[in-house]
Design a protein around this motif. Structure first.
Motif, PDB file in Angstrom:
ATOM      1  N   LEU A 118      18.263 116.419  -2.763  1.00  0.00           N
ATOM      2  CA  LEU A 118      16.931 116.984  -2.513  1.00  0.00           C
ATOM      3  C   LEU A 118      16.888 117.689  -1.161  1.00  0.00           C
ATOM      4  CD1 LEU A 118      14.738 114.065  -3.860  1.00  0.00           C
ATOM      5  CD2 LEU A 118      14.748 116.408  -4.735  1.00  0.00           C
ATOM      6  N   GLU A 119      17.505 117.068  -0.178  1.00  0.00           N
ATOM      7  CA  GLU A 119      17.501 117.628   1.172  1.00  0.00           C
ATOM      8  C   GLU A 119      18.252 118.957   1.244  1.00  0.00           C
ATOM      9  OE1 GLU A 119      18.999 115.963   5.402  1.00  0.00           O
ATOM     10  OE2 GLU A 119      17.878 114.561   4.144  1.00  0.00           O
ATOM     11  N   HIS A 120      19.274 119.114   0.430  1.00  0.00           N
ATOM     12  CA  HIS A 120      20.096 120.324   0.454  1.00  0.00           C
ATOM     13  C   HIS A 120      19.900 121.155  -0.820  1.00  0.00           C
ATOM     14  CE1 HIS A 120      22.091 119.064   4.104  1.00  0.00           C
ATOM     15  NE2 HIS A 120      22.153 117.854   3.586  1.00  0.00           N
ATOM     16  N   LEU A 121      18.714 121.086  -1.371  1.00  0.00           N
ATOM     17  CA  LEU A 121      18.399 121.806  -2.598  1.00  0.00           C
ATOM     18  C   LEU A 121      18.576 123.315  -2.437  1.00  0.00           C
ATOM     19  CD1 LEU A 121      17.485 121.033  -5.423  1.00  0.00           C
ATOM     20  CD2 LEU A 121      15.120 121.266  -4.657  1.00  0.00           C
ATOM     21  N   ASP A 122      18.390 123.789  -1.216  1.00  0.00           N
ATOM     22  CA  ASP A 122      18.536 125.229  -0.969  1.00  0.00           C
ATOM     23  C   ASP A 122      19.969 125.724  -1.192  1.00  0.00           C
ATOM     24  OD1 ASP A 122      19.178 123.650   1.341  1.00  0.00           O
ATOM     25  OD2 ASP A 122      19.216 125.492   2.527  1.00  0.00           O
ATOM     26  N   ASN A 136      26.629 121.064  -0.842  1.00  0.00           N
ATOM     27  CA  ASN A 136      25.949 120.055  -1.646  1.00  0.00           C
ATOM     28  C   ASN A 136      26.914 119.213  -2.481  1.00  0.00           C
ATOM     29  OD1 ASN A 136      24.006 118.463  -2.828  1.00  0.00           O
ATOM     30  ND2 ASN A 136      22.564 120.145  -3.041  1.00  0.00           N
ATOM     31  N   SER A 137      27.823 118.548  -1.795  1.00  0.00           N
ATOM     32  CA  SER A 137      28.775 117.677  -2.490  1.00  0.00           C
ATOM     33  C   SER A 137      28.065 116.494  -3.151  1.00  0.00           C
ATOM     34  CB  SER A 137      29.848 117.185  -1.522  1.00  0.00           C
ATOM     35  OG  SER A 137      29.266 116.428  -0.475  1.00  0.00           O
ATOM     36  N   SER A 138      26.912 116.102  -2.626  1.00  0.00           N
ATOM     37  CA  SER A 138      26.152 115.008  -3.248  1.00  0.00           C
ATOM     38  C   SER A 138      25.710 115.391  -4.649  1.00  0.00           C
ATOM     39  CB  SER A 138      24.929 114.652  -2.404  1.00  0.00           C
ATOM     40  OG  SER A 138      25.319 114.107  -1.170  1.00  0.00           O
ATOM     41  N   LEU A 139      25.253 116.606  -4.814  1.00  0.00           N
ATOM     42  CA  LEU A 139      24.814 117.074  -6.130  1.00  0.00           C
ATOM     43  C   LEU A 139      25.969 117.032  -7.128  1.00  0.00           C
ATOM     44  CD1 LEU A 139      22.651 118.245  -7.947  1.00  0.00           C
ATOM     45  CD2 LEU A 139      23.041 120.468  -6.910  1.00  0.00           C
ATOM     46  N   ARG A 140      27.158 117.369  -6.685  1.00  0.00           N
ATOM     47  CA  ARG A 140      28.337 117.324  -7.569  1.00  0.00           C
ATOM     48  C   ARG A 140      28.634 115.903  -8.033  1.00  0.00           C
ATOM     49  NH1 ARG A 140      30.364 122.242  -7.123  1.00  0.00           N
ATOM     50  NH2 ARG A 140      30.221 123.309  -5.141  1.00  0.00           N
ATOM     51  N   ARG A 141      28.275 114.911  -7.200  1.00  0.00           N
ATOM     52  CA  ARG A 141      28.592 113.521  -7.526  1.00  0.00           C
ATOM     53  C   ARG A 141      27.474 112.797  -8.276  1.00  0.00           C
ATOM     54  NH1 ARG A 141      30.432 113.326  -2.004  1.00  0.00           N
ATOM     55  NH2 ARG A 141      29.074 111.564  -1.617  1.00  0.00           N
ATOM     56  N   LEU A 142      26.357 113.472  -8.518  1.00  0.00           N
ATOM     57  CA  LEU A 142      25.295 112.872  -9.329  1.00  0.00           C
ATOM     58  C   LEU A 142      25.751 112.781 -10.783  1.00  0.00           C
ATOM     59  CD1 LEU A 142      22.038 114.628  -8.060  1.00  0.00           C
ATOM     60  CD2 LEU A 142      22.645 112.208  -7.829  1.00  0.00           C
ATOM     61  N   PRO A 143      25.135 111.892 -11.581  1.00  0.00           N
ATOM     62  CA  PRO A 143      25.475 111.857 -13.006  1.00  0.00           C
ATOM     63  C   PRO A 143      25.298 113.244 -13.635  1.00  0.00           C
ATOM     64  CG  PRO A 143      24.103 109.975 -12.416  1.00  0.00           C
ATOM     65  CD  PRO A 143      24.155 110.876 -11.203  1.00  0.00           C
ATOM     66  N   ASP A 144      26.297 113.679 -14.329  1.00  0.00           N
ATOM     67  CA  ASP A 144      26.331 115.006 -14.973  1.00  0.00           C
ATOM     68  C   ASP A 144      26.239 116.155 -13.965  1.00  0.00           C
ATOM     69  OD1 ASP A 144      26.482 113.826 -17.523  1.00  0.00           O
ATOM     70  OD2 ASP A 144      24.285 113.667 -17.610  1.00  0.00           O
ATOM     71  N   SER A 145      26.439 115.892 -12.688  1.00  0.00           N
ATOM     72  CA  SER A 145      26.401 116.913 -11.616  1.00  0.00           C
ATOM     73  C   SER A 145      25.147 117.778 -11.702  1.00  0.00           C
ATOM     74  CB  SER A 145      27.648 117.800 -11.693  1.00  0.00           C
ATOM     75  OG  SER A 145      28.797 117.041 -11.450  1.00  0.00           O
ATOM     76  N   ARG A 146      24.012 117.137 -11.895  1.00  0.00           N
ATOM     77  CA  ARG A 146      22.755 117.874 -11.998  1.00  0.00           C
ATOM     78  C   ARG A 146      21.615 117.034 -11.450  1.00  0.00           C
ATOM     79  NH1 ARG A 146      20.244 115.489 -16.073  1.00  0.00           N
ATOM     80  NH2 ARG A 146      18.695 116.989 -16.750  1.00  0.00           N
ATOM     81  N   LEU A 147      20.610 117.710 -10.942  1.00  0.00           N
ATOM     82  CA  LEU A 147      19.410 117.053 -10.425  1.00  0.00           C
ATOM     83  C   LEU A 147      18.210 117.605 -11.187  1.00  0.00           C
ATOM     84  CD1 LEU A 147      18.230 115.176  -8.145  1.00  0.00           C
ATOM     85  CD2 LEU A 147      17.776 117.295  -6.898  1.00  0.00           C
ATOM     86  N   PRO A 148      17.605 116.791 -12.072  1.00  0.00           N
ATOM     87  CA  PRO A 148      16.406 117.261 -12.769  1.00  0.00           C
ATOM     88  C   PRO A 148      15.296 117.571 -11.764  1.00  0.00           C
ATOM     89  CG  PRO A 148      17.304 115.300 -13.821  1.00  0.00           C
ATOM     90  CD  PRO A 148      18.022 115.470 -12.507  1.00  0.00           C
TER      91      PRO A 148
END
Length: 194
Positions: free
Chosen positions: A109-113, A129-141
């Motif tokens: 969320l912090e690096h959504l840009d 945004n390496s955190s986003l890559r490590r989320l389930p399915d590499s996606r943030l709803p």
């Protein structure tokens, strides 16, 4: 509360901030629930004959407010973890392990840009945004889920889980005279005007 002279100033400052953020986290969870309830009522109202097309803007505003509240809850929970850790370190204790999924969602969320924004989700961009890559399915709803039994942040983190972690950690690290349940009850009473 009587100050223990053997504790450092850093400890006392971190203790005060950890307490503030523990209360803030619980208040923010309550704010999120309030906005989601408003959103659920507005969403249901659209099914009634009295619903006007112009009301769609109101629903969008309410959903936007709920989305912001979920982001702020992740920030508050993170701040509580950080100040609790600093307080424990100043006291010479072992710090609790941060919840990985909470950290990944907050960082995303912090690096959504830095993300590629699709219709209703954020996807990893070519860099960052390496955190986003490590989320389930590499996606943030990016939506807000309303009318469900579980209150979720970005369909990934349960609000109940954040509250439980906050209460459990507060009870573990704060002195006996700190009553997290009383703090929550006091806040809810204030909200009801009691």
């Amino acid at each position: 509360m009587e100050l223990d002279e053997s504790r450092s100033e850093d400890y006392w400052a971190a203790l005060r901030l950890a307490r503030r953020w523990s209360h803030g986290t619980l208040r923010q969870a309550e704010r999120l629930r309030t906005e989601l309830n408003r959103a659920s009522r507005a969403y249901e109202a659209r099914k009634t004959p009295e619903f006007l097309t112009s009301d769609l803007l109101d629903i969008e505003d309410i959903l936007d407010a709920a989305w912001i509240e979920q982001h702020l809850l992740m920030v508050a929970a993170h701040q509580f973890d950080k100040w609790a850790t600093r307080m424990l370190e100043a006291r010479g204790d072992i710090s609790p392990k941060e919840n990985d999924l909470h950290r990944l969602v907050r960082n995303s969320l912090e690096h959504l840009d830095e993300a590629v924004l699709a219709d209703k989700e954020a996807l990893p961009g070519p860099t960052g945004n390496s955190s986003l890559r490590r989320l389930p399915d590499s996606r943030l709803p990016l939506g807000v889920t309303v009318g469900e039994d579980k209150v979720m942040i970005c369909d990934l983190v349960e609000v109940d889980e954040i509250e439980k972690r906050c209460i459990d950690l507060a009870e573990e690290i704060f002195d006996e005279e700190f009553d997290i349940d009383a703090a929550v009850d006091n806040y809810r009473d204030m909200q009801r005007g009691l």
